[in-house]
Design a protein around this motif. Structure first.
Motif, PDB file in Angstrom:
ATOM      1  N   SER A 138      -3.186   6.204  -5.048  1.00 34.73           N
ATOM      2  CA  SER A 138      -4.485   6.843  -5.296  1.00 34.73           C
ATOM      3  C   SER A 138      -5.473   6.449  -4.205  1.00 34.73           C
ATOM      4  N   VAL A 139      -6.428   7.342  -3.949  1.00 36.58           N
ATOM      5  CA  VAL A 139      -7.483   7.101  -2.963  1.00 36.58           C
ATOM      6  C   VAL A 139      -8.818   7.419  -3.606  1.00 36.58           C
ATOM      7  N   GLU A 140      -9.764   6.495  -3.460  1.00 40.25           N
ATOM      8  CA  GLU A 140     -11.127   6.707  -3.938  1.00 40.25           C
ATOM      9  C   GLU A 140     -12.069   6.628  -2.740  1.00 40.25           C
ATOM     10  N   THR A 141     -12.793   7.704  -2.485  1.00 40.34           N
ATOM     11  CA  THR A 141     -13.710   7.767  -1.344  1.00 40.34           C
ATOM     12  C   THR A 141     -15.132   7.972  -1.835  1.00 40.34           C
ATOM     13  N   GLU A 142     -16.039   7.117  -1.362  1.00 37.05           N
ATOM     14  CA  GLU A 142     -17.460   7.237  -1.688  1.00 37.05           C
ATOM     15  C   GLU A 142     -18.211   7.565  -0.397  1.00 37.05           C
ATOM     16  N   PRO A 180     -22.699  10.278   6.474  1.00 32.99           N
ATOM     17  CA  PRO A 180     -21.485  10.050   5.686  1.00 32.99           C
ATOM     18  C   PRO A 180     -20.356  10.934   6.196  1.00 32.99           C
ATOM     19  N   PRO A 181     -19.139  10.396   6.344  1.00 35.22           N
ATOM     20  CA  PRO A 181     -18.034  11.205   6.870  1.00 35.22           C
ATOM     21  C   PRO A 181     -17.681  12.340   5.922  1.00 35.22           C
ATOM     22  N   SER A 182     -17.288  13.456   6.488  1.00 37.85           N
ATOM     23  CA  SER A 182     -16.859  14.596   5.682  1.00 37.85           C
ATOM     24  C   SER A 182     -15.576  14.265   4.927  1.00 37.85           C
ATOM     25  N   PHE A 183     -14.742  13.436   5.544  1.00 42.04           N
ATOM     26  CA  PHE A 183     -13.490  13.018   4.904  1.00 42.04           C
ATOM     27  C   PHE A 183     -13.047  11.698   5.524  1.00 42.04           C
ATOM     28  N   ILE A 184     -12.173  10.987   4.822  1.00 45.37           N
ATOM     29  CA  ILE A 184     -11.525   9.782   5.339  1.00 45.37           C
ATOM     30  C   ILE A 184     -10.050   9.905   5.006  1.00 45.37           C
ATOM     31  N   TYR A 185      -9.207  10.038   6.029  1.00 44.42           N
ATOM     32  CA  TYR A 185      -7.771  10.184   5.820  1.00 44.42           C
ATOM     33  C   TYR A 185      -7.083   8.824   5.958  1.00 44.42           C
ATOM     34  N   TRP A 186      -5.994   8.653   5.200  1.00 45.54           N
ATOM     35  CA  TRP A 186      -5.151   7.473   5.321  1.00 45.54           C
ATOM     36  C   TRP A 186      -3.790   7.907   5.863  1.00 45.54           C
ATOM     37  N   TYR A 187      -3.305   7.168   6.867  1.00 40.87           N
ATOM     38  CA  TYR A 187      -2.000   7.450   7.452  1.00 40.87           C
ATOM     39  C   TYR A 187      -1.082   6.244   7.263  1.00 40.87           C
ATOM     40  N   ARG A 188       0.203   6.537   7.104  1.00 37.96           N
ATOM     41  CA  ARG A 188       1.241   5.494   7.193  1.00 37.96           C
ATOM     42  C   ARG A 188       2.115   5.876   8.378  1.00 37.96           C
ATOM     43  N   THR A 212     -21.529   5.473   0.441  1.00 37.94           N
ATOM     44  CA  THR A 212     -21.352   4.126   0.989  1.00 37.94           C
ATOM     45  C   THR A 212     -20.381   4.110   2.166  1.00 37.94           C
ATOM     46  N   ARG A 213     -19.842   5.309   2.530  1.00 40.22           N
ATOM     47  CA  ARG A 213     -18.924   5.438   3.663  1.00 40.22           C
ATOM     48  C   ARG A 213     -17.682   4.558   3.473  1.00 40.22           C
ATOM     49  N   THR A 214     -17.183   4.504   2.238  1.00 40.29           N
ATOM     50  CA  THR A 214     -16.086   3.609   1.884  1.00 40.29           C
ATOM     51  C   THR A 214     -14.928   4.390   1.275  1.00 40.29           C
ATOM     52  N   SER A 215     -13.697   3.970   1.618  1.00 37.26           N
ATOM     53  CA  SER A 215     -12.510   4.565   1.018  1.00 37.26           C
ATOM     54  C   SER A 215     -11.537   3.452   0.642  1.00 37.26           C
ATOM     55  N   ARG A 216     -10.908   3.589  -0.547  1.00 34.93           N
ATOM     56  CA  ARG A 216      -9.959   2.578  -1.032  1.00 34.93           C
ATOM     57  C   ARG A 216      -8.610   3.228  -1.276  1.00 34.93           C
ATOM     58  N   LEU A 217      -7.571   2.646  -0.680  1.00 35.97           N
ATOM     59  CA  LEU A 217      -6.203   3.103  -0.884  1.00 35.97           C
ATOM     60  C   LEU A 217      -5.490   2.100  -1.779  1.00 35.97           C
ATOM     61  N   LEU A 218      -4.929   2.583  -2.896  1.00 36.50           N
ATOM     62  CA  LEU A 218      -4.214   1.717  -3.845  1.00 36.50           C
ATOM     63  C   LEU A 218      -2.784   2.222  -3.980  1.00 36.50           C
ATOM     64  N   ILE A 219      -1.830   1.339  -3.710  1.00 42.90           N
ATOM     65  CA  ILE A 219      -0.412   1.641  -3.894  1.00 42.90           C
ATOM     66  C   ILE A 219       0.116   0.646  -4.919  1.00 42.90           C
ATOM     67  N   ALA A 220       0.419   1.142  -6.112  1.00 42.51           N
ATOM     68  CA  ALA A 220       0.838   0.269  -7.209  1.00 42.51           C
ATOM     69  C   ALA A 220       2.316  -0.092  -7.081  1.00 42.51           C
ATOM     70  N   ARG A 221       2.650  -1.304  -7.525  1.00 48.14           N
ATOM     71  CA  ARG A 221       4.025  -1.796  -7.586  1.00 48.14           C
ATOM     72  C   ARG A 221       4.743  -1.580  -6.243  1.00 48.14           C
TER      73      ARG A 221
END
Length: 309
Positions: free
Chosen positions: A201-205, A179-187, A208-217
């Protein structure tokens, strides 16, 4: 000598007790003495800790470690051998390979001898042996598998989102050995700035080696290239378009319909050599299946000029 003395003592003991030493008792005593003698002789011999993990998986570009534990080593030496060519990689803490990626790690007083391969490459996959310089030699086999670990964003390489709705990106670190130590998101080149605006918001599991990036509105200002970068995998990117007024599905459809018109204009002005070069460039960035689907005219033209040549 020890065996004879013990047997004599056993006989004297039995005589002093007024009994006789039977054949069965003699056999039992001899067996006990033999076993004790063998155990004493083997007590100082090196041996492997067989509970050690022997199958390892590492990601390409990351360090790989294989751990060999030897008990009662004393003054013997531990070597690491590559089995495919019987090449001696290390002896003790010294490296005997011209490949500087291999190194032996050991802490004084420890019974663990570690082979490090950094960075690991696909060609490093295969069998390895931990050997001890006893007579005869003893060895323990290990296996290393080096995999290509690459992140994947489930939305694909491009995403159209209507202004006011949410940008929801899911990233999975495929084939990551751990499992990764971290998962970064870049723009773009910058880490996604949570303080820049609310609703991010970011949710990392890790399991499961999964990360979700949510940008509302989302607004058109949120458009851009988003990259998911796990610590132990190659990154993956998606281009996000936040559009106003027109449905994203309609924009995607229109973009597809425009492709043949653009192809027609280009083909009418290009020589055969230029057309072939352009085709190779497009084929490099987009799959051939995509090209055929979106621009059958281009494919028919290329086929025709290839046959004529």
């Amino acid at each position: 000598m020890l065996l004879a003395a013990l047997l004599c003592f056993a006989r004297l003991g039995m005589s002093a007790g007024g009994g006789e030493l039977t054949s069965e008792a003699t056999d039992t005593t001899v067996e006990s003495v033999v076993n004790t003698t063998e155990a004493t002789e083997n007590m100082g011999q090196p041996y492997f800790d067989n509970s050690t993990k022997r199958d390892y998986t590492a990601a390409v570009g990351q360090p790989a470690y294989m751990h060999c534990r030897v008990k009662n080593l004393a003054d013997r030496a531990v070597s690491w051998i590559r089995k495919r060519d019987l090449h001696i990689l290390t002896v003790g803490v010294h490296t005997y390979s011209s490949d500087a990626r291999f190194a032996a790690l050991h802490t004084d007083g420890s019974d663990e001898w570690t082979l490090r391969v950094a960075p690991a490459q696909p060609r490093d996959s295969g069998g390895y042996e931990c050997q001890v310089s006893t007579e005869p030699k003893i060895s323990l086999s290990f296996r290393l598998t080096v995999v290509v670990s690459k992140a994947e964003i489930l939305s694909g390489p491009e995403l159209f989102v209507r202004a006011g709705s949410d940008i929801n990106l899911t990233c999975i670190a495929r084939h990551a050995p751990d499992p990764p130590s971290f998962i970064y998101w870049y723009r773009g080149p910058h880490v996604v700035n949570y303080a820049q605006r609310g609703g991010i918001s970011v949710e990392t599991e890790q399991r499961t080696r999964t990360s979700r990036l949510l940008i509302a509105r989302a607004s058109p200002r949120d458009s851009g290239n988003y990259t998911c970068a796990p610590s132990s995998s190659d990154s993956a990117s998606v281009v996000v378009h936040v559009v106003s007024g027109e449905r994203p599905a309609a924009m995607q459809s229109r973009a597809i319909k425009m492709a043949p018109s653009l192809t027609t204009i280009l083909l009418s002005t290009l020589t055969f050599k230029e057309a072939r070069t352009l085709f190779n460039i497009i084929q490099y960035f987009i799959s051939l299946e995509n090209i055929i689907t979106k621009s059958s005219l281009f494919y028919r033209f290329y086929t025709a000029i290839s046959i004529s040549r």
